[in-house]
Design a protein around this motif. Structure first.
Motif, PDB file in Angstrom:
ATOM      1  N   TYR A  44     -11.092  39.865  12.904  1.00 44.29           N
ATOM      2  CA  TYR A  44     -10.925  39.804  14.642  1.00 44.29           C
ATOM      3  C   TYR A  44     -10.901  41.270  15.002  1.00 44.29           C
ATOM      4  O   TYR A  44     -11.828  41.713  15.889  1.00 44.29           O
ATOM      5  CB  TYR A  44      -9.784  38.776  15.096  1.00 44.29           C
ATOM      6  CG  TYR A  44     -10.084  38.694  16.712  1.00 44.29           C
ATOM      7  CD1 TYR A  44     -11.087  37.790  17.173  1.00 44.29           C
ATOM      8  CD2 TYR A  44      -9.233  39.538  17.576  1.00 44.29           C
ATOM      9  CE1 TYR A  44     -10.973  37.605  18.806  1.00 44.29           C
ATOM     10  CE2 TYR A  44      -9.624  39.542  18.863  1.00 44.29           C
ATOM     11  CZ  TYR A  44     -10.314  38.551  19.476  1.00 44.29           C
ATOM     12  OH  TYR A  44     -10.261  38.231  20.728  1.00 44.29           O
TER      13      TYR A  44
ATOM     14  N   VAL B  10      -9.399  24.004  16.036  1.00 43.87           N
ATOM     15  CA  VAL B  10      -9.983  25.017  17.036  1.00 43.87           C
ATOM     16  C   VAL B  10     -11.283  25.225  16.436  1.00 43.87           C
ATOM     17  O   VAL B  10     -12.225  25.626  17.076  1.00 43.87           O
ATOM     18  CB  VAL B  10      -8.895  25.949  16.977  1.00 43.87           C
ATOM     19  CG1 VAL B  10      -9.671  27.075  17.867  1.00 43.87           C
ATOM     20  CG2 VAL B  10      -7.763  25.518  17.827  1.00 43.87           C
ATOM     21  N   TRP B  11     -11.382  25.405  15.157  1.00 47.83           N
ATOM     22  CA  TRP B  11     -12.632  25.794  14.358  1.00 47.83           C
ATOM     23  C   TRP B  11     -13.993  24.939  14.775  1.00 47.83           C
ATOM     24  O   TRP B  11     -14.974  25.452  15.093  1.00 47.83           O
ATOM     25  CB  TRP B  11     -12.635  25.957  12.888  1.00 47.83           C
ATOM     26  CG  TRP B  11     -13.807  26.216  12.114  1.00 47.83           C
ATOM     27  CD1 TRP B  11     -14.712  25.280  11.723  1.00 47.83           C
ATOM     28  CD2 TRP B  11     -14.360  27.624  12.083  1.00 47.83           C
ATOM     29  NE1 TRP B  11     -15.820  25.954  11.291  1.00 47.83           N
ATOM     30  CE2 TRP B  11     -15.607  27.362  11.201  1.00 47.83           C
ATOM     31  CE3 TRP B  11     -13.933  28.903  12.474  1.00 47.83           C
ATOM     32  CZ2 TRP B  11     -16.454  28.565  10.867  1.00 47.83           C
ATOM     33  CZ3 TRP B  11     -14.533  29.853  11.771  1.00 47.83           C
ATOM     34  CH2 TRP B  11     -15.987  29.635  11.236  1.00 47.83           C
TER      35      TRP B  11
ATOM     36  N   TRP C 238     -15.104  25.416  18.285  1.00 45.92           N
ATOM     37  CA  TRP C 238     -15.506  26.928  18.732  1.00 45.92           C
ATOM     38  C   TRP C 238     -17.020  26.858  18.064  1.00 45.92           C
ATOM     39  O   TRP C 238     -17.878  27.029  18.697  1.00 45.92           O
ATOM     40  CB  TRP C 238     -14.726  27.960  17.886  1.00 45.92           C
ATOM     41  CG  TRP C 238     -15.442  29.188  17.694  1.00 45.92           C
ATOM     42  CD1 TRP C 238     -16.383  29.700  18.749  1.00 45.92           C
ATOM     43  CD2 TRP C 238     -15.289  30.112  16.984  1.00 45.92           C
ATOM     44  NE1 TRP C 238     -16.455  31.017  18.301  1.00 45.92           N
ATOM     45  CE2 TRP C 238     -16.056  31.447  17.070  1.00 45.92           C
ATOM     46  CE3 TRP C 238     -14.336  30.288  15.831  1.00 45.92           C
ATOM     47  CZ2 TRP C 238     -16.139  32.717  16.356  1.00 45.92           C
ATOM     48  CZ3 TRP C 238     -14.535  31.655  14.960  1.00 45.92           C
ATOM     49  CH2 TRP C 238     -14.962  32.780  15.420  1.00 45.92           C
TER      50      TRP C 238
ATOM     51  N   SER D 272     -16.882  24.380  22.982  1.00 45.37           N
ATOM     52  CA  SER D 272     -15.830  24.374  24.225  1.00 45.37           C
ATOM     53  C   SER D 272     -14.618  25.279  23.889  1.00 45.37           C
ATOM     54  O   SER D 272     -13.839  25.263  24.559  1.00 45.37           O
ATOM     55  CB  SER D 272     -15.445  23.062  24.203  1.00 45.37           C
ATOM     56  OG  SER D 272     -14.943  22.267  22.818  1.00 45.37           O
ATOM     57  N   ALA D 273     -14.548  26.362  22.778  1.00 51.45           N
ATOM     58  CA  ALA D 273     -13.686  27.245  22.694  1.00 51.45           C
ATOM     59  C   ALA D 273     -14.399  28.372  22.131  1.00 51.45           C
ATOM     60  O   ALA D 273     -15.621  28.442  22.170  1.00 51.45           O
ATOM     61  CB  ALA D 273     -12.877  26.692  21.614  1.00 51.45           C
ATOM     62  N   ASN D 274     -13.652  29.621  21.993  1.00 51.74           N
ATOM     63  CA  ASN D 274     -14.219  30.773  21.499  1.00 51.74           C
ATOM     64  C   ASN D 274     -13.479  31.346  20.185  1.00 51.74           C
ATOM     65  O   ASN D 274     -12.440  30.763  19.866  1.00 51.74           O
ATOM     66  CB  ASN D 274     -14.366  31.731  22.467  1.00 51.74           C
ATOM     67  CG  ASN D 274     -13.131  31.891  23.325  1.00 51.74           C
ATOM     68  OD1 ASN D 274     -12.065  32.254  22.840  1.00 51.74           O
ATOM     69  ND2 ASN D 274     -13.215  32.071  24.679  1.00 51.74           N
ATOM     70  N   ALA D 275     -13.878  32.462  19.832  1.00 56.11           N
ATOM     71  CA  ALA D 275     -13.166  33.203  18.779  1.00 56.11           C
ATOM     72  C   ALA D 275     -11.687  33.577  18.898  1.00 56.11           C
ATOM     73  O   ALA D 275     -10.879  33.700  18.022  1.00 56.11           O
ATOM     74  CB  ALA D 275     -13.800  34.306  18.398  1.00 56.11           C
ATOM     75  N   ASN D 276     -11.124  33.762  20.313  1.00 52.79           N
ATOM     76  CA  ASN D 276      -9.861  33.944  20.551  1.00 52.79           C
ATOM     77  C   ASN D 276      -9.086  32.770  20.329  1.00 52.79           C
ATOM     78  O   ASN D 276      -7.877  33.014  19.916  1.00 52.79           O
ATOM     79  CB  ASN D 276      -9.893  34.190  22.100  1.00 52.79           C
ATOM     80  CG  ASN D 276     -10.466  35.494  22.449  1.00 52.79           C
ATOM     81  OD1 ASN D 276     -10.505  36.427  21.819  1.00 52.79           O
ATOM     82  ND2 ASN D 276     -11.148  35.511  23.624  1.00 52.79           N
ATOM     83  N   PHE D 277      -9.465  31.590  20.410  1.00 49.83           N
ATOM     84  CA  PHE D 277      -8.552  30.496  19.918  1.00 49.83           C
ATOM     85  C   PHE D 277      -8.534  30.320  18.535  1.00 49.83           C
ATOM     86  O   PHE D 277      -7.133  30.229  18.117  1.00 49.83           O
ATOM     87  CB  PHE D 277      -9.544  29.177  20.543  1.00 49.83           C
ATOM     88  CG  PHE D 277      -9.594  28.831  21.956  1.00 49.83           C
ATOM     89  CD1 PHE D 277      -9.004  27.850  22.520  1.00 49.83           C
ATOM     90  CD2 PHE D 277     -10.263  29.713  22.844  1.00 49.83           C
ATOM     91  CE1 PHE D 277      -8.927  27.613  23.609  1.00 49.83           C
ATOM     92  CE2 PHE D 277     -10.461  29.332  24.063  1.00 49.83           C
ATOM     93  CZ  PHE D 277      -9.759  28.289  24.698  1.00 49.83           C
ATOM     94  N   PHE D 278      -9.476  30.768  17.887  1.00 47.58           N
ATOM     95  CA  PHE D 278      -9.194  30.395  16.063  1.00 47.58           C
ATOM     96  C   PHE D 278      -8.371  31.670  15.721  1.00 47.58           C
ATOM     97  O   PHE D 278      -7.472  31.451  15.114  1.00 47.58           O
ATOM     98  CB  PHE D 278     -10.513  30.640  15.466  1.00 47.58           C
ATOM     99  CG  PHE D 278     -10.357  30.404  13.986  1.00 47.58           C
ATOM    100  CD1 PHE D 278      -9.985  29.089  13.641  1.00 47.58           C
ATOM    101  CD2 PHE D 278     -10.565  31.441  13.132  1.00 47.58           C
ATOM    102  CE1 PHE D 278      -9.825  28.990  12.033  1.00 47.58           C
ATOM    103  CE2 PHE D 278     -10.583  31.291  11.869  1.00 47.58           C
ATOM    104  CZ  PHE D 278     -10.108  29.881  11.120  1.00 47.58           C
TER     105      PHE D 278
END
Length: 429
Positions: free
Chosen positions: A270, A367-368, A371, A376-382
């Motif tokens: 990241y 979360v993966w 994403w 409905s999610a993005n890299a920040n969540f993972f």
């Protein structure tokens, strides 16, 4: 449960998981497979090598030439035994850790007997009995064989299975006093993944303690044998690749430069995805110094009398801070923690760390999916989940070290607390 039953059950679980319909999903999970250890990339490298194409010309294969040659031979001659082979390798790792922990338990007993007279009378009850020492190897074996991280690592047929086997064999060789064996196996592990090079320090200390010779001479001999073994492996790998050393860039260079930023459970991907390119070299150096150099000197100076603890902590830190970590690395060092069961009463973060491990292990795949598949999610969540997972591991390591220091202090000064001859009291104001 006897040793044989444990191995049979653990082996059947691993062998069954390799043959289920969801095996491909397990083998491709980002928590399990990385660009370094992926089974998919390994068979691609073997295919290229079999067709007289240098697998190191592209950017898909990053295993050592020795691994390439070994799996090329197995896939050509007996490909049907591969699931059984990985299962046997993983069970052998567990048995080696069992043998190693038995040797370590004997070392604990001997070191405890030496300092028995210096222990405060109030703390005599804290001394380890033979029954407690004999329990530790059983727990080590059970944790490795039935830890979900280790089981999934084997089921995914990652080459981390072989790396764990080599590290376990080197620890067993060192605990048995076999210098050449320990150095040869740690050189093989280093040749495959680089980060096990850190273990040469606790191995050298351990061999010096066991052989009871001149410490400086023993350190030099161990280091010399390791360097010769590693040098031979580098030369022999070049010989396999027709005298070319180009493979070094796609193995060691790939680990150090971190060009592939596919998400994993580590911290590198990241940061370098978000970073400006002109800062990249600075931060690559900073991250790799943190993983390879930063902790080795202070930890060695403080825990040089406990090479087993030093080895455990260095394995854990390399699993946390390496460029391409996976759950197989985590499962390996978690299996070593039962050797320090006597420190658990002094640890203050056990519940928090345990909850963090469970929550992040469940949230990661969730979360993966949100994403990558649901959108409905993005890299920040993972990355938030992987950062929490790494933080929990750091808490675990620091808590273990502080627990050792607190126990050491209590043994020397006693468990009672008095001020001016009166019982100490904590008063909140």
């Amino acid at each position: 449960m006897s040793l044989v039953y444990k191995c049979v059950i653990a082996g059947l679980v691993r062998y069954w998981l390799i043959h289920i319909d969801y095996w491909q999903t397990i083998a491709n999970r980002v928590e399990i497979a990385t660009p370094l250890n992926s089974w998919k990339r390994l068979i691609e490298g073997v295919y290229l090598y079999d067709n007289n194409i240098n697998p190191y010309e592209g950017d898909s294969f990053h295993e050592s030439p020795l691994m390439l040659l070994f799996f090329h031979f197995v896939m050509k001659k007996t490909p049907y035994i591969l699931p059984l082979l990985f299962t046997i390798f993983d069970l052998t790792t567990g048995l080696l850790l069992y043998k190693t922990s038995k040797s370590f338990a004997q070392m604990f007993k001997e070191s405890q007997d030496k300092v028995k007279d210096d222990i405060n009378a109030d703390s005599k009850s804290m001394l380890l009995s033979n029954s407690k020492l004999n329990e530790a190897p059983e727990y080590v074996l059970s944790v490795y064989l039935f830890n979900p991280y280790s089981v999934l690592n084997c089921a995914g047929m990652t080459t981390t299975v072989i790396q764990n086997l080599l590290v376990a064999a080197s620890l067993w060789g060192a605990s048995s006093g076999y210098r050449i064996l320990a150095c040869a196996f740690i050189a093989l592990a280093t040749h495959q993944a680089l980060y096990p090079v850190l273990l040469i320090v606790p191995i050298a200390i351990l061999l010096a303690d066991i052989n009871k010779g001149c410490n400086k001479c023993s350190y030099i001999r161990t280091l010399l044998v390791f360097v010769l073994c590693w040098g031979f492996l580098i030369y022999f790998s070049a010989y396999i690749m027709d005298g070319s050393y180009k493979y070094v860039y796609n193995t060691y260079g790939f680990i150090l430069a971190v060009p592939d930023l596919k998400p994993n459970i580590g911290l590198f991907w990241y940061f370098f995805t978000e970073m400006f390119e002109h800062f990249r070299l600075l931060f690559v150096c900073a991250f790799q110094i943190n993983a390879l150099v930063l902790y080795i000197v202070p930890l060695t100076l403080r825990f040089k009398k406990e090479p087993v603890l030093l080895a455990t902590v260095l394995i854990a830190l390399s699993a946390i801070f390496r460029s391409y970590p996976c759950v197989g690395d985590v499962g390996f060092y978690l299996s070593l923690l039962p050797m320090w069961k006597h420190l658990f009463t002094f640890m203050q973060q056990k519940f928090i760390v345990g909850c963090a491990f469970i929550i992040t292990s469940a949230l990661g795949p969730t979360v993966w999916h949100l994403w990558i598949y649901s959108g409905s999610a993005n890299a920040n969540f993972f990355f938030g989940v992987t950062l929490s997972f790494a933080t929990a591991q750091i808490f675990l390591v620091t808590d273990l070290l502080f627990a050792y220091i607190k126990r050491e202090f209590t043994l020397k000064n006693g468990s009672s607390r008095q001020i001016d001859g009166k019982p100490a009291k904590l008063v909140l104001r």
